[in-house]
Design an enzyme around this catalytic site. Structure first.
Site, PDB file in Angstrom:
ATOM      1  N   ASP A 104       1.319  -1.220  -0.281  1.00 30.78           N
ATOM      2  CA  ASP A 104       0.248  -0.180  -0.093  1.00 30.78           C
ATOM      3  C   ASP A 104       0.938   1.306   0.078  1.00 30.78           C
ATOM      4  O   ASP A 104       1.962   1.080   0.344  1.00 30.78           O
ATOM      5  CB  ASP A 104      -1.098   0.542   1.685  1.00 30.78           C
ATOM      6  CG  ASP A 104      -2.251  -0.913   0.817  1.00 30.78           C
ATOM      7  OD1 ASP A 104      -2.468  -1.544   0.574  1.00 30.78           O
ATOM      8  OD2 ASP A 104      -3.460  -0.653   2.423  1.00 30.78           O
ATOM      9  N   HIS A 256       3.852  -2.364   3.312  1.00 29.51           N
ATOM     10  CA  HIS A 256       3.751  -1.022   2.768  1.00 29.51           C
ATOM     11  C   HIS A 256       4.935  -1.285   1.401  1.00 29.51           C
ATOM     12  O   HIS A 256       6.324  -1.140   1.889  1.00 29.51           O
ATOM     13  CB  HIS A 256       3.935   0.161   3.589  1.00 29.51           C
ATOM     14  CG  HIS A 256       2.473  -0.419   4.488  1.00 29.51           C
ATOM     15  ND1 HIS A 256       2.174  -1.606   5.662  1.00 29.51           N
ATOM     16  CD2 HIS A 256       0.891   0.498   3.689  1.00 29.51           C
ATOM     17  CE1 HIS A 256       1.210  -0.217   5.818  1.00 29.51           C
ATOM     18  NE2 HIS A 256       0.333  -0.046   5.582  1.00 29.51           N
TER      19      HIS A 256
END
Length: 799
Positions: A104, A256
């Site tokens: 993300d 991430h």
């Protein structure tokens, strides 16, 4: 005076001056528009960059702890893959021993490429949920990611909690991200993950309508089974531990590739992949997992048994097709059908695709669509615009620093040197005794008054000269006036006044005519709308006691200062022009003798070729020429004259446009002084850079201060920005107050300084930009006549 009337039916041919004026008028409007477009472009670039960095339109609210009683329980208990088809919500779980790696908040140029290398080294593909603003800033990273076989999904454009947003904002977030993906990699996507989302059981009453709306647009919403919590930077072992699913379950794993230092994530990723492969896990993308699920469910439908994954439906409307079709329908929500009709993930034979590597790549990226048509072109335009903003804003930031240093440096130089100049010129005792230019100059001088249609002012001008305490001869050069200026001058019957009539040829020609007809070796030049104080001429010519001085600049004052525009110009004259002249005088590089009041040695003027018609700033032109010829140019603060400043914004624009453009012309004309030796080289290497920096570059770029201030006040920190602006204003006020003290002016006009900064100064910026555009485009303008009112009378009447 007689005039001839052209014969009927025939038009008089325009004169050379009229043709030049017509061309100037035709060129002026496009250049004004171009100047305004430059400012509009600057503002647009800043707004775009602010939007990309979430400074504009940013909503940092994140919902937590909301009720979830309106969310179907089957959804809350379902898997991480949520689709809607025909109003029917359906969740799916990842097959056993299957890992869907998701990342993300990217892409970033630092961490995403490192993660891609780890994935490539381990022959693994992943799904990256990207923030559209980041995609538009780093399109090359996205293209590499897609080319490597990875899959992309939408993580909104500005990373905003959509549960607080309306339908319009939601659709903009989706569309803008799709455009960014189209411009960066030529694709769109049907995959979506909401910012701040986690497991599906965290869906609440506020986010559920958002997911339904997104699902009905054809998107597959992807949640999380296992969160590595790598953003906490717990260490490599913890990241690996927290990312590992339990009991051999399949899982969508969250990591991430942006949002801070992701070095631990990069190190943990390699360890994690090797560990899970050793346990018998396989890795795929979201689309790859859905293809397996849909293939297994198709087989289970034929045999009547469940597949390896779990699918749960919750009717929230009419029933429709399966989830796979829903995943493939997202393109229609984007305003077009990129790439034409394509099959949904898993719609083909899973067995055959597993044995064909090219088909495998296609399946694992089947949530993507090829961007075509307007989506592709709009996306590329977005990427190009962002690239410009990414290049321009850092440059503007550096220029802002340069401007700030230049402005403060100029203020500092003016205060220090002006104080020193005042101390020298007004010295009455101490080392060296009282200041003196030398023996008092008492011989007669010639005052030249060029006049073109000055009927409102010429009488006041000549009456003020008649009161001079110094012996003078007055030559009025009427430059083809049509309003009776010559007749008015002659009718006054003043002694020592000669009126010379010439065809209209412009101010430089009129001054040259006056110089040729002058009876004395010192000539004083002034404007036809200017009023001299009785001792102005006497004070002005005293520096000529020094044989090395060739020209003297006087102290021009605004006479019509009791209007807002007049007060603004009064502040500018006292603070800007006169403080500058004190500074330039000490540095021996005075760039301009004001046309309103200046004196020259007649021989020096003839030596440099007289007043040139090459530029619109003949006063600056001849001043630089005097420097280059070896003459010294000084400032005499005690020689005061009162001039009528423009009384309307239109006239002010016209005058300052001529001044600034003429100054640029003069600097360009004398550019060789930069490499000259002697006095010419001194001006070229000291005076010219100062003029360029302080009178052209800094004022042209100074709007950056105001634009950045306004931007920061609206979108960043209002009070901090306001305090910074007020601090600069205080510095300017101190400089202005000191300048007023030196010139013995009344401080009450300084009350107009804040308004001057807000309005008048902006106009001067536009004038300079307009002039710069004209100079760059090679335009030429003729000398222009301003409309006068004659309201400036004797100095005693000026308050």
């Amino acid at each position: 005076m007689t005039s001839t009337t052209p014969s009927r039916g025939r038009r008089r041919a325009p004169t050379k001056m009229e043709r030049a004026a017509g061309k100037a008028a035709a060129l002026q409007k496009p250049r004004v528009i171009l100047a305004l477009l430059l400012l509009l472009g600057l503002t647009s670039v800043m707004l775009l960059d602010g939007y990309l960095r979430s400074e504009i339109g940013n909503d940092a609210r994140v919902r937590d702890g909301a009720a979830y009683d309106k969310v179907p329980q089957k959804i809350l208990d379902g898997g991480p893959l949520l689709t809607f088809t025909g109003g029917t919500a359906k969740t799916q779980s990842v097959p056993k021993k299957t890992i869907v790696l998701t990342f993300d908040d990217g892409p970033t140029p630092t961490w995403t490429p490192q993660i891609l290398k780890v994935l490539d080294d381990n022959d693994v593909e992943a799904t990256f949920f990207m923030v559209g603003s980041m995609v538009s800033r780093y399109p090359g990273v996205v293209k590499d990611l897609v080319d490597q076989g990875n899959e992309v999904g939408i993580h909104t454009f500005t990373h905003v909690d959509l549960s607080y947003q309306g339908t319009g904002r939601l659709q903009r977030e989706l569309k803008q991200t799709q455009l960014a993906l189209a411009g960066a990699a030529g694709i769109t996507t049907t995959l979506f993950r909401a910012p701040y989302s986690s497991e599906i059981n965290a869906v609440d009453n506020y986010s559920w309508p958002v997911y339904k709306e997104i699902g009905n647009l054809g998107y597959t919403s992807v949640f999380v089974d296992t969160d590595s919590d790598d953003w906490k930077k717990p260490g490599v072992s913890k990241i690996v531990q927290w990312a590992t699913p339990k009991n051999n379950k399949g899982a969508v794993v969250l990591m991430h590739d942006a949002g801070g230092d992701r070095s631990e994530t990069v190190k943990a990723l390699d360890t994690y992949i090797k560990k899970m492969k050793a346990k018998g896990y396989s890795f795929t993308t979201v689309s790859g997992a859905m293809a397996k699920l849909n293939g297994a469910q198709n087989g289970a439908g034929r045999t009547g048994t469940a597949g390896s994954g779990q699918a749960v439906e919750a009717g929230v409307g009419q029933t429709g097709a399966g989830a796979g079709a829903g995943a493939g329908a997202g393109a229609g929500a984007l305003g077009e059908q990129p790439g034409g009709a394509q099959s949904a993930p898993g719609s083909g034979s899973a067995d055959s695709s597993a044995n064909n590597s090219s088909n495998k790549v296609n399946i694992e990226q089947s949530g993507q669509r090829k961007a075509t048509g307007s989506t592709l072109y709009e996306g590329k335009a977005l990427i190009y615009a962002v690239a410009v903003a990414e290049w321009v804003l850092p440059l503007l930031s550096w220029l802002l620093l340069v401007v700030g240093v230049s402005v403060m440096g100029r203020f500092g130089m003016m205060l220090i040197l002006a104080r020193r100049h005042y101390g020298q010129r007004n010295r009455k005792r101490g080392k060296g005794g009282k200041f003196s230019w030398g023996p008092t100059v008492t011989r007669p001088v010639t005052v030249i008054v060029p006049a073109y249609n000055e009927k409102e002012c010429i009488a006041n001008t000549l009456h003020s000269l008649a009161q001079s305490t110094h012996p003078i001869e007055i030559i009025v050069v009427d430059d083809g006036s049509t309003d009776g200026t010559k007749e008015i001058a002659e009718s006054l019957g003043l002694p020592n006044v000669r009126v010379i009539r010439q065809e209209n040829a412009g101010k430089p020609a009129a001054l040259n005519n006056g110089v040729r007809n002058a009876s004395y070796d010192i000539v004083v030049m002034m404007d036809g709308d200017t009023v001299f104080e009785p001792d102005a001429v006497h004070q002005l010519v005293q520096p000529f006691a020094d044989p090395g001085i060739g020209a003297v600049a006087g102290n021009a004052k605004v006479g019509n200062r009791n209007t807002i525009i007049g007060a603004w110009q009064h502040i500018e004259y006292v603070m800007g022009f006169n403080l500058d002249r004190r500074m330039y005088d000490l540095l021996r590089c005075m760039p301009t003798i004001p046309g309103a009041i200046g004196a020259f040695r007649r021989d020096a003027v003839l030596e440099v070729g007289g007043m040139s018609e090459d530029t619109l700033a003949e006063d600056t032109d001849i001043t630089i020429a005097m420097h280059r010829a070896g003459w010294r140019v000084v400032y005499q603060e005690h020689a005061r004259a009162w001039t009528e400043a423009p009384s309307s914004l239109k006239q002010l624009w016209s005058q300052r446009y001529r001044w600034s453009y003429g100054t640029m012309q003069a600097l360009w004309k004398h550019r060789k002084s930069l490499t000259d030796k002697g006095p010419s080289g001194r001006f070229g290497r000291i005076g010219m850079p100062l003029v360029v920096i302080f009178q052209i570059i800094t004022p042209v770029l100074a709007p950056l201060i105001d634009v950045f201030t306004i931007y920061s006040m609206i979108f960043v920190d209002f009070w901090a920005s306001l305090l910074a602006w007020l601090a600069v204003l205080v510095v300017q006020l101190v400089c202005a107050a000191y300048a007023f003290r030196l010139d013995r002016e009344k401080y009450r006009y300084l009350a107009m300084l804040p308004l001057q900064q807000l309005a008048y100064r902006q106009m001067m910026y536009l004038v300079l930009i307009h002039s710069s555009v004209t100079a760059l485009t090679g335009g030429r303008l003729r000398w222009q006549k301003l409309k006068r009112t004659g309201e400036v009378g004797t100095p005693a009447g000026v308050s």
